[in-house]
Each structure stands twice: as structure tokens, then as C-alpha cells.
Design an enzyme around this catalytic site. Structure first.
Site, mmCIF file in Angstrom:
data_model
loop_
_atom_site.group_PDB
_atom_site.id
_atom_site.type_symbol
_atom_site.label_atom_id
_atom_site.label_comp_id
_atom_site.label_asym_id
_atom_site.label_seq_id
_atom_site.Cartn_x
_atom_site.Cartn_y
_atom_site.Cartn_z
ATOM 1 C CG ASP A 483 -28.858 5.202 -17.390
ATOM 2 O OD1 ASP A 483 -28.366 6.321 -17.534
ATOM 3 O OD2 ASP A 483 -28.381 4.327 -16.631
HETATM 4 C C1 BGC Z 1 -31.429 -0.332 -18.432
HETATM 5 C C2 BGC Z 1 -31.235 0.744 -17.402
HETATM 6 C C3 BGC Z 1 -29.789 0.947 -17.143
HETATM 7 C C4 BGC Z 1 -29.048 1.171 -18.463
HETATM 8 C C5 BGC Z 1 -27.566 1.274 -18.217
HETATM 9 C C6 BGC Z 1 -30.634 -0.035 -19.669
HETATM 10 O O1 BGC Z 1 -30.758 -1.068 -20.588
HETATM 11 O O2 BGC Z 1 -32.798 -0.433 -18.725
HETATM 12 O O3 BGC Z 1 -31.906 0.386 -16.216
HETATM 13 O O4 BGC Z 1 -29.607 2.047 -16.324
HETATM 14 O O5 BGC Z 1 -29.280 0.138 -19.349
HETATM 15 O O6 BGC Z 1 -26.878 1.660 -19.323
HETATM 16 C C1 NOJ Z 2 -30.065 1.464 -13.538
HETATM 17 C C2 NOJ Z 2 -28.845 2.316 -13.575
HETATM 18 O O1 NOJ Z 2 -27.789 1.663 -12.907
HETATM 19 C C3 NOJ Z 2 -29.092 3.651 -12.936
HETATM 20 O O2 NOJ Z 2 -27.963 4.460 -13.064
HETATM 21 C C4 NOJ Z 2 -30.289 4.306 -13.534
HETATM 22 O O3 NOJ Z 2 -30.529 5.502 -12.830
HETATM 23 C C5 NOJ Z 2 -31.500 3.411 -13.497
HETATM 24 N N1 NOJ Z 2 -31.182 2.142 -14.083
HETATM 25 C C6 NOJ Z 2 -32.702 3.994 -14.212
HETATM 26 O O4 NOJ Z 2 -32.526 4.003 -15.590
#
Ligand code: BGC
Ligand code: NOJ
Length: 811
Positions: A483
Site C-alpha cells: 500500500d
Molecule cells: C501502512 C500500510 C497499510 C496502509 C493502509 C499504511 O500507513 O503502512 O501497512 O496497508 O496504511 O492504508
Molecule cells: C497492511 C494492509 O492491510 C495490507 O492490505 C497491505 O498489503 C500491507 N499493509 C502492505 O502494505
């Protein structure tokens, strides 16, 4: 250092000090009503949706930490204490917390009084129950007072924590008998209320926080408890609570018991009121009646145990390694249930207000959950598919209460569509229920626009196939699995969402990772086509896959590993030529899982590069070298300090991809090494460094670039649960459901000489004993089924329901 121990017989983690490095929590409830509960009695409850139907408050970032929850105050003379230590933090003579499957038992002893709090959510009801057993273990008679206390949330947790100008005037309660009814907004648009009750009349109560705690008091020093007792207050606005006062006299050796409950009640629109302004309490009274006595609690606890026994009986392992057994048989599967229920919504790190159910998250959660309750997985798949758009793209999230896509975040995460194929494929492999493909499912929740689930899968596949970039690799959109790799967003303003600023669909930025996914799950889609007799479509599908596979090997290969992506300017991300972020873990795992470069050697090289460049003693970091500066063209990933989260943290979720990838190459030793490094039971001894619960996975462990290397965060709600279960149960132990039966193909360390897996699969029980007398890592020499040689490969056929199949596998 440890703060407790595993009690495998009772399937509990036993915590023997309240001073754990962080609150260590448990999840109570498995369908409608949920409670998060920490080892010291902190936590919160909600019905279905942690944002929209929150029953009690929690202040995540509070100091002191974790003082809101389900606390009991004991007043013994002038001394006030809590059996769970919090919030008064009065030193106890004895403390213990047992977190079990769906229940928690907290025991505190002080000055000859022992208090045991047993908390759980019954399997089929919308309430939290708490049985409290008080015993006089001393030689003198005792007169003690007992005060339970919960603080209500005014339903919408977001509003509750922000819209004070309104909230401070809306709070309403009713008190009747031994129950306190929280009915804020019931007079207008709500038809639900909460009720806190005891199974005996209290000596006093309070429903106003100001009166019980004091305007300037704190949960650690409630004025009513430390002063003259409850005041009988009725909350008008401000902060409604439920507190009660009980006087208990105990002669030496004597025990008393009380039962408390916190329930959620919905009334039909025309049955809301008993009389004008007075809520209809009938369903609440019936609920109370169900749990009047201790026998009812015993009965419900036994039902809960039976429920979990049944769930966990679908996959059980017997082997020499007790840590492995407890992960596989108990905790990993337990966590899979929790992630399935919660997605990434409510934990001690996820506030429950931000995200609903994630599209990709929930699809992946199914991989680790489907064998336990396929019926619920089926329902979930249909819910998720209904948030897909007609072009195959998908809402990135949806709210569990409404099941509607969340338009704040929208779509444009280009890996999402393919995860739907992954989820359906896992479901089909488990159940063989091809009928699900014929279910009519709406697009964008529009009942007027429906198509079969098969058509949804087709659109998923086509979405990716028709969104390829300049190198014929899939376009990344807002982000893929990572993400934080935001190649089209260019967010320059603080507070802006990294993901949703900028155009969602750049025409240039491409993802090698989605390329790997497309090959893997596209292949699964082709198999599904074949199972429906659509061989022409299967062939066409495979042609598209071939093209992308070639693109991955041509432009996604960097010489020693797979590249990560191309940015919006066509520059390589995750290649040797990059100054930072030269190698990423994700494409190495995904491309090898997809079988890319297995024959031509790239796969082995890529995994060697992972070992050389990304390995640490606590797991594999996401990338190296860590980014040291914010880079507009890469987005959130570079916003984290080096070593944290996606910027070179040990992002546990993709470690099992490497396990699965290594198993494809037959590297049992390495697969097991990677598995063990992040598996919580193996980290129990370093709980002081790791800090989060030693019985569940955390999303992230700080990487080697971080000053706090080895410290975990974001425990519980992570795709790691599902993927590690896949990696250990299928890749390593080698019991793999396929469309046609159960495949046996172990990939284990040489010293694993024998193990037995009992697998319930499509109604039959397979008892698979694997023997490895020659210390191999992979390869099956012989299979006996019910004593007879099985010469038809290593896929065991589907047996009639109720069969017991004895399988001996010699490696
Ligand atoms: C986090 C990710 C997460 C995302 C969700 C980010 O701030 O680092 O792990 O998947 O937010 O929107
Ligand atoms: C947490 C999110 O829930 C997941 O959808 C994502 O793939 C990982 N972070 C990596 O960014």
C-alpha cells in the site's frame, strides 16, 4: 525474557505478570458481538462494526495505557485493588491471566481474598459475560465491596471521539432492577441499546462518569470507590457509564459468585418502547434470564470449547517439536479466525474507525480460514465480490455493517481483482463446491446489475490483462499489495492520503509483483475454466499469462533478482542501479510461487539474493537498502524511518511467501528456517525485545536499520496469519487441497523424521503419516493408502463422506 508460558493441554497462554511489555490481548466472540480484552482487563466491545456500533470506549493512545475496559474494583477496608492489577495498579499477592480460545480468565489475590474473573462471549448471543468468583482464603471474616465499571461509547466511535459539542448533550440511560440501559440516540434514529447487568441486585449504582470517577478523578482512583460509594447518579449527557456496588461478607473459606453481562439489543421499529420514553426491555430481560446462574455459564463455556475443538480438528499435527505443534494446532489457526472476522479493523493498533474490511485483506484471510468453516468463507466471498465494479476493478474496502464499498478510498489498487481469484480458488480447492461459480452477484452492490461469480472472476482476470503498461507488465494504479508504494500519487502535502492523491491510474507505472500474481492466479483461473469445461477460454487465458511471464523475465528481471516495479517515469524500482531500495522481497516470493524462472534458474538466484541481502536473525526485511529520504515518486514507503513498516521493516506477511517459494524449489531446510524466525512461539524467550504477544503474529518487526531492531508492532490483524498457515500446513508439511483431491508433497528439514497430520477434507478424515528415514528435504518415494500401494501420483482422491483414510508417506 518470558512473561508467561504456553499451556498446550488447555490451549491457553498463561501470563504471570501484569507488567507485560505491552497489553497482551485476546479476542472474544466470533460472529456478531466482539470484545477485545487485555491481560489486565482493558479493552472494548462492539457489535459487528467497530466504528459504527461501538458499545464501550477505548482511548488508544492514552497515558496511562489501557485503563478502559471491564474492570472490577475490590475494596477491602481502606485498600482498593483490581484482580487484573489495572487501573489502580495496587500490587497483588498473586496475578495470573489465561488467554484461551474465545475466553480469558484473570485471577488476582490480595490479603486473603481471591477473585477470579472469567470473561467470554457465548457462541450464539450478543453479549459479553463475566463470572466473578470471590473467595476468602484467609482466617478472618471479610466484609468487602465490589464495583464493576464500564464506560459506554455513544455508538459511532468516530463521532464519539470528536463531536463533543453534540455528544455532551445526547447521553441517556435507564436503570431498572440490577441493570443499566444505555439508550443514547434510541429516542431518534436508533433501534438498539446496550445493557449492563448483574444477576443480583446491587447496593448502589452510578451511570454518570463524573459522579463515579469524579471530574478530576481517574479510573485509577474513582471517587465513589475511594470515598463513600456509589451515588445513584443518572447520566444526562456527558459520559454515561455503568458502575455498581456490591457488599459481600465472606467467612473464612467461603466463596461467593456473581455474573455480569454487557449485551447488545435491537428492537423492531414498532416494538421500541414499553411506554412513552421507556425502552422495551423484554429482549434484555430474556438475555439476562439465559445467564442467571453458574450452570448456564458452565454450559456456555463447554459449548465454546466444543466449538473450538471442532474448528481446530480440521488440521492437526503430531510431531516432535512442541513449538511447531502449538503454532499449527492452536494459535495460528486461532489468529486466522480473528483476522477473518476483523480484517484489519479493530485491534490495539487498528482503531476500528479507519478501515472497514479490506478487499485484498479479506480475500487473503480466506486462505487461512476456509478449512475451518467453508460456509462462512463462501458467504464472505460473495460479499466481497459484490463490491467489485463492472470493469473488474474493486472497492479497496467496505464497511462490515452495510457491506457497501467505501468511496473515501475508492478503487485503483490494481492487485485487488486478482486476490478475488485467489480466495475463490482456495474455497474451491477446499470444498469442490463449483456451484458457487453460478451464484448471481451484484457489481458495486447494485442489485440491478448482477452476474455470476464466474463472470466476476473473468472480469478480475481481464482487468489486469487489459491494464498492461509499456513493458507489458500490469499497471500498478494507486498501489499493489504494498500500500505504500505509491507510484502515481505524488503526495506533497501533510495529512493527505498517500494512496488517494494524484491520478489513480497512471499509464506508465507498472508492477512486477502484480505480474507474478497474474501468472499465479491467472493460472488458477485457467484451471477453474477447465473444471467447467471452458477449455478454449483456458487456453486464451494461458496465452495472456505466457505474455506476462515473458515480460517478467525480460523487463522484470534484474540479473540477480526480480525487480519491483517501474515508476511513473519508467525508471526501475528495486534494481541494482537504484541507490536505495535495490531489492524488494515481494516479487521474489510472488514470482517464484508463480513458477517463473524455476526451470531457467532465475527463481533460485532470486531466492539466494533474498538470503544474502534481506535476511536477518528476526526474519526477512522487506527491502534493502532502506530509503533515507522522502521520495515523491515512490510515496508512503519512503515516509517511514529506515527499518520500520514497509521501509525495510520485517513485514511478516511476505516472509511466508518466501517459505512457499523455497518449497517450490525443494529447499526444506531453508523454508523451515524462514518459517521459524517469525513464528511467535519461537520468539517467546525474547518477549522483552519482541514486546507483542508471543502467541500471535504481528504485522511488523523492526528491521536491522531500525534502532529498535526486533521490536514488533501491530499484533493480531495481519495477513501473516493466513499466509503462515498456508506456508506451514501446505508448503512445508505438504498437505495441499487441490481441485481434485488432497495432494501430499512435504518439503521439510532433514531432521524432521516423522509427523502425522490429521486432515478433515470434504467430509473424510485423512490420517497422513509422513516418514523421512533418509533425512530428505523433499520428494515422495511411496504412498500407502489404507495399507495398499497408491500409484496414482501424490493427489489422494476425494473419499466418501465419513471415511477414515490411513495414509503413509515415505520420503
Ligand atoms: C501502512 C500500510 C497499510 C496502509 C493502509 C499504511 O500507513 O503502512 O501497512 O496497508 O496504511 O492504508
Ligand atoms: C497492511 C494492509 O492491510 C495490507 O492490505 C497491505 O498489503 C500491507 N499493509 C502492505 O502494505
Amino acid at each position: 525474557m518470558k512473561y508467561g508460558f504456553f499451556d498446550d493441554i488447555r490451549r491457553e497462554y498463561v501470563i504471570d505478570t501484569p507488567r507485560t511489555p505491552l497489553p497482551w490481548i485476546n479476542y472474544l466472540g466470533s460472529e456478531g458481538f466482539f470484545t477485545l480484552l487485555s491481560n489486565t482487563g482493558g479493552g472494548y466491545s462492539f457489535y459487528r462494526d467497530a466504528r459504527l456500533r461501538r458499545l464501550t470506549r477505548y482511548r488508544y493512545n492514552n497515558c496511562p495505557l489501557d485503563q478502559e475496559g471491564f474492570h472490577l474494583y475490590i475494596k477491602d477496608g481502606e485498600m482498593v485493588w483490581n484482580p487484573g492489577w489495572q487501573p489502580t495498579q495496587t500490587e497483588l499477592d498473586f496475578y495470573q491471566c489465561r488467554h484461551g480460545l474465545g475466553y480469558t480468565v484473570i485471577t488476582g489475590k490480595k490479603s486473603g481474598i481471591s477473585v477470579v474473573q472469567e470473561l467470554f462471549v457465548p457462541e450464539k448471543d450478543n453479549c459479553l459475560l463475566m463470572r466473578v468468583t470471590i473467595e476468602n482464603t484467609g482466617n478472618e471474616g471479610k466484609n468487602i465491596m465490589l464495583f464493576p465499571y464500564v464506560e459506554f461509547c455513544l455508538w459511532d466511535a468516530m463521532e464519539d471521539g470528536s463531536n463533543f459539542q453534540r455528544n455532551y448533550s445526547t447521553g441517556e440511560v435507564e436503570v431498572s432492577g440490577s441493570a443499566i440501559y444505555h439508550k443514547t440516540e434510541y429516542r431518534e434514529r436508533r433501534n438498539h441499546y446496550a445493557v449492563f447487568w448483574a444477576n443480583r441486585e446491587p447496593e448502589g449504582f452510578d451511570t454518570s462518569r463524573e459522579r463515579f470517577i469524579g471530574v478530576y478523578g481517574s479510573p485509577a482512583r474513582p471517587e465513589a470507590v475511594f470515598g463513600d460509594g456509589c451515588t445513584g447518579s443518572i447520566a444526562h449527557g456527558w459520559q454515561p457509564i455503568a458502575a455498581q456496588e456490591f457488599h459481600i461478607h465472606l467467612t473464612p473459606g467461603k466463596t461467593d459468585q456473581l455474573i455480569f453481562g454487557l449485551g447488545y439489543i435491537e428492537n423492531a421499529e414498532d416494538e421500541k418502547w414499553e411506554s412513552p420514553g421507556i425502552v422495551n426491555k423484554r429482549p434484555a430481560l430474556q438475555m439476562m434470564e439465559r445467564y442467571r446462574n453458574s450452570e448456564s455459564i458452565d454450559r456456555e463455556l463447554a459449548a465454546l470449547k466444543a466449538y473450538w475443538n471442532a474448528l481446530l480438528s480440521h488440521y492437526t499435527l503430531r510431531c516432535a517439536d512442541e513449538k511447531l505443534s502449538r503454532m499449527v494446532n492452536i494459535w495460528n489457526q486461532y489468529q486466522c479466525m480473528v483476522t477473518f472476522n476483523m480484517s484489519r479493523s479493530a485491534s490495539y493498533f487498528e482503531s476500528g474507525m479507519g478501515r472497514g474490511m479490506g478487499f485484498r485483506d479479506s480475500c487473503q484471510d480466506i486462505l487461512g480460514f476456509v478449512h475451518m468453516i467453508p460456509g462462512r468463507a463462501r458467504e464472505r466471498i460473495l460479499d466481497i465480490a459484490a463490491t467489485q465494479f463492472p470493469d473488474g476493478s474493486a472497492y479497496h474496502q467496505y464497511q462490515p455493517l452495510t457491506k457497501k464499498g467505501n468511496s473515501d478510498i475508492g478503487s485503483g489498487f490494481n492487485d485487488d481483482p486478482l486476490w478475488l481469484i485467489a480466495a475463490v480458488d482456495a474455497y474451491l480447492r477446499e470444498t469442490g463446491d463449483l456451484k458457487i461459480l453460478d451464484e448471481a452477484v451484484p457489481f458495486d452492490n447494485n442489485e440491478q446489475n448482477k452476474a455470476t461469480l464466474m463472470e466476476h472472476l473473468r472480469r478480475s482476470f481481464r482487468y489486469t490483462a487489459s491494464h498492461l503498461g509499456p513493458h507489458r507488465l500490469p499497471l500498478i494504479g494507486r498501489a499493489d499489495w504494498n500500500d505504500c508504494l505509491n507510484l502515481n500519487c505524488f503526495s506533497a502535502h501533510p495529512g493527505e492520503s498517500f494512496q488517494t492523491s494524484g491520478p489513480s491510474e497512471g499509464a506508465v507505472a507498472e508492477s512486477v509483483f502484480i505480474g507474478g500474481m497474474f501468472v499465479l492466479y491467472g493460472g488458477r483461473y485457467a484451471d477453474i475454466c477447465r473444471s467447467r469445461g471452458l477449455s478454449e477460454e483456458a487456453e486464451k487465458t494461458e496465452e495472456c499469462i505466457r505474455e506476462v511471464r515473458e515480460a517478467v523475465l525480460r523487463d522484470g528481471w534484474d540479473g540477480e533478482w526480480f525487480r519491483r516495479a517501474y515508476d511513473a517515469f519508467g525508471q526501475v524500482v528495486g534494481g541494482k542501479a537504484c541507490s536505495e531500495g535495490q531489492i524488494f522481497i515481494e516479487p521474489q516470493g510472488m514470482c517464484v510461487m508463480a513458477g517463473i524462472g524455476v526451470e531457467s534458474g532465475e527463481a533460485a538466484k532470486a531466492l539466494r539474493s533474498v538470503e544474502e541481502r534481506l535476511d536477518t536473525k528476526y526474519g526477512i526485511v522487506l527491502l534493502q537498502p532502506a530509503y533515507t529520504q522522502y521520495r515523491l515518486e515512490l510515496g508512503e514507503i519512503t515516509s517511514y524511518p529506515p527499518g520500520y513498516k514497509e521501509n525495510a521493516g520485517i513485514f511478516c506477511h511476505n516472509n511466508p511467501w518466501i517459505v512457499c517459494a523455497e518449497s517450490i524449489l525443494g529447499h526444506g531446510e531453508r523454508a523451515y528456517q524462514v518459517y521459524r524466525r517469525t513464528a511467535p512461539a519461537y520468539l517467546e524467550d525474547i518477549s522483552d525485545i519482541h514486546r507483542t504477544e508471543p502467541y500471535v503474529y504481528s504485522q511488523m518487526i523492526a528491521g536491522k536499520d531500525a534502532p529498535t531492531f526486533g521490536e514488533a508492532k501491530n499484533s493480531w490483524l495481519t495477513g501473516t496469519a493466513a499466509w503462515t498457515f498456508v506456508s506451514i500446513s501446505q508448503a512445508i508439511l505438504g498437505i495441499k487441497p487441490t481441485l481434485n483431491g488432497l495432494k501430499v508433497s512435504p518439503c521439510i528439514p532433514k531432521n524432521m523424521i516423522e509427523y502425522t497430520v490429521t486432515r478433515k477434507y470434504r467430509g473424510a478424515v485423512y490420517l497422513v503419516t509422513v516418514q523421512n528415514p533418509e533425512g530428505k528435504e523433499t520428494g515422495v518415494k511411496e504412498i500407502l493408502v489404507n495399507g495398499e500401494a497408491f500409484s496414482d501420483g501424490n493427489i489422494l482422491p476425494v473419499f466418501p463422506e465419513g471415511s477414515i483414510v490411513n495414509v503413509t508417506v515415505t520420503m
